[in-house]
Design a protein around this motif. Structure first.
Motif, mmCIF file in Angstrom:
data_model
loop_
_atom_site.group_PDB
_atom_site.id
_atom_site.type_symbol
_atom_site.label_atom_id
_atom_site.label_comp_id
_atom_site.label_asym_id
_atom_site.label_seq_id
_atom_site.Cartn_x
_atom_site.Cartn_y
_atom_site.Cartn_z
ATOM 1 N N GLY A 42 102.802 52.532 2.337
ATOM 2 C CA GLY A 42 102.351 52.380 3.713
ATOM 3 C C GLY A 42 100.944 52.856 3.987
ATOM 4 N N ALA A 43 100.228 53.360 2.972
ATOM 5 C CA ALA A 43 98.865 53.840 3.176
ATOM 6 C C ALA A 43 97.948 52.699 3.589
ATOM 7 N N THR A 44 97.101 52.941 4.579
ATOM 8 C CA THR A 44 96.157 51.937 5.040
ATOM 9 C C THR A 44 94.963 51.866 4.094
ATOM 10 N N VAL A 45 94.615 50.663 3.693
ATOM 11 C CA VAL A 45 93.487 50.457 2.783
ATOM 12 C C VAL A 45 92.228 50.098 3.561
ATOM 13 N N VAL A 46 92.353 49.230 4.559
ATOM 14 C CA VAL A 46 91.208 48.821 5.371
ATOM 15 C C VAL A 46 91.705 48.321 6.716
ATOM 16 N N THR A 47 90.897 48.509 7.757
ATOM 17 C CA THR A 47 91.222 47.955 9.067
ATOM 18 C C THR A 47 90.042 47.148 9.586
ATOM 19 N N TYR A 48 90.348 46.090 10.312
ATOM 20 C CA TYR A 48 89.333 45.255 10.946
ATOM 21 C C TYR A 48 89.656 45.137 12.427
ATOM 22 N N ASP A 49 88.626 45.038 13.269
ATOM 23 C CA ASP A 49 88.885 44.585 14.625
ATOM 24 C C ASP A 49 89.041 43.076 14.548
ATOM 25 N N LEU A 50 90.028 42.542 15.239
ATOM 26 C CA LEU A 50 90.345 41.114 15.144
ATOM 27 C C LEU A 50 90.010 40.426 16.457
ATOM 28 N N GLU A 85 96.213 55.282 -2.816
ATOM 29 C CA GLU A 85 97.079 56.457 -2.780
ATOM 30 C C GLU A 85 98.105 56.466 -3.909
ATOM 31 N N CYS A 86 98.857 55.373 -4.039
ATOM 32 C CA CYS A 86 99.946 55.362 -5.023
ATOM 33 C C CYS A 86 99.692 54.413 -6.188
ATOM 34 N N GLY A 87 98.604 53.623 -6.115
ATOM 35 C CA GLY A 87 98.297 52.693 -7.192
ATOM 36 C C GLY A 87 99.075 51.396 -7.133
ATOM 37 N N VAL A 121 89.828 57.720 -3.633
ATOM 38 C CA VAL A 121 89.222 57.004 -2.511
ATOM 39 C C VAL A 121 89.944 57.394 -1.231
ATOM 40 N N PRO A 122 89.244 57.595 -0.121
ATOM 41 C CA PRO A 122 89.914 57.918 1.132
ATOM 42 C C PRO A 122 90.963 56.880 1.493
ATOM 43 N N THR A 123 92.017 57.315 2.196
ATOM 44 C CA THR A 123 93.111 56.406 2.559
ATOM 45 C C THR A 123 92.607 55.191 3.310
ATOM 46 N N ALA A 124 91.692 55.394 4.253
ATOM 47 C CA ALA A 124 91.097 54.271 4.978
ATOM 48 C C ALA A 124 89.627 54.190 4.586
ATOM 49 N N PRO A 125 89.297 53.467 3.505
ATOM 50 C CA PRO A 125 87.940 53.499 2.987
ATOM 51 C C PRO A 125 86.917 52.795 3.851
#
Length: 299
Positions: free
Chosen positions: A143-151, A120-122, A2-6
């Motif tokens: 430290g891999a980003t899984v998801v980002t949101y605008d807050l 990334e690392c499980g 899965v991409p780092t930032a899915p």
């Protein structure tokens, strides 16, 4: 993989929905006061306000100055009918934006841990924190980003960190679903939806033809709105309609992707859960369907 930032929501080609002149009309506290007064009148079940009533309710000292500011708002943000002034829908949106603090306040968020799986690392420890004007959920180990949101400022008011996260998740999923269905969640313009491939990874991307808003997620994400997928997981004890995006890698990390058509591109994506599998088709425009027998024969 899965991409780092899915999943992300980004504006890549911002364009004004109204003209620069219209935006300039908002560059005065007096004009915002006029708009706020008119919206409050509508909220109090008044159809509109006369010139005199509106002037008396604002804090502008001079009637000529008041008349000048009102003129700057007419047509786009204020409309006049039979001697009464009322806000247009654009004017109402401006006042709601001012109230929300979206343009004037910086939200704060207390870092908190959440359950999930790092693509990334499980690793199973994720942490949510507000950084660089986004709420990011990242792996506590690598430290891999899984998801980002605008807050948005209002999303943290009166909510715990987890309640804020779930609010962001519901809002962003709704916006993504709307965009993939062909309508921009920001300006209601038409979106163009494509399945993009990069380094062996596929993403479903929706771009607004009018304001340039661009939303994207892994190609599996649109599957979770299809009734066949919802039923597949429901029968196995999972409510796919309430799946947090930070847990998405757990459900799609072992998905199989197979090209079933080249021009235009179409994929067969097979999801796995509790030893069972479900195959679905994703077309080049993001449309999701149950694959037919012919598509399964493609190699």
């Amino acid at each position: 993989m899965v991409p780092t930032a899915p999943f992300n929501l980004a504006q890549t080609k911002p364009q004004a929905i109204v003209t620069g002149t219209a935006f300039a009309a908002l560059g005065s506290e007096h004009r915002i006061d006029i708009l706020r007064t008119l919206v409050e009148a509508v909220e109090n079940d008044e159809s509109g306000l006369s010139f005199t009533d509106l002037y008396d309710r604002t804090g502008i000292d001079s009637s000529s100055q008041f008349s000048y500011h009102l003129d700057q708002l007419e047509e786009v943000f204020v409309e006049e009918s039979d001697g009464e002034y009322a806000p247009t829908s654009a004017g109402e949106r401006v006042v709601r934006a001012v109230r929300s603090g979206i343009y004037a306040e910086e939200p704060s968020f207390e870092p908190t841990g959440v359950d999930g799986e790092c693509p990334e690392c499980g690793g199973a420890e994720l942490a949510a924190a507000y950084r660089e004007r986004h709420l990011a959920i990242a792996c506590a180990d690598c430290g891999a980003t899984v998801v980002t949101y605008d807050l948005l400022p209002a999303e943290v008011e009166g909510r715990s960190p987890m309640e804020t996260l779930r609010s962001c998740n519901r809002r962003v999923l709704r916006e993504y679903d709307t965009a993939v269905a062909g309508t921009c969640p920001t300006c209601s313009g038409t979106t163009t939806v494509d399945v993009d491939e990069s380094d062996g990874e596929y993403a479903c991307v929706a771009t607004c033809d009018r304001c340039g808003l661009r939303v994207f997620g892994p190609v599996e994400l649109p599957l979770f709105g299809h009734p066949a997928v919802v039923a597949f997981y429901w029968e196995r004890g999972v409510d796919a309609t309430d799946l947090p995006l930070w847990r998405l890698p757990t459900f799609i990390g072992d998905a199989d992707r197979r090209v079933v058509e080249r021009d235009p591109l179409a994929l067969e994506v097979t999801l796995h859960h509790d030893g069972d599998a479900l195959a679905m088709r994703v077309d080049a425009d993001g449309a999701v369907s149950v694959p037919d027998a012919d598509s399964r024969d493609f190699e």
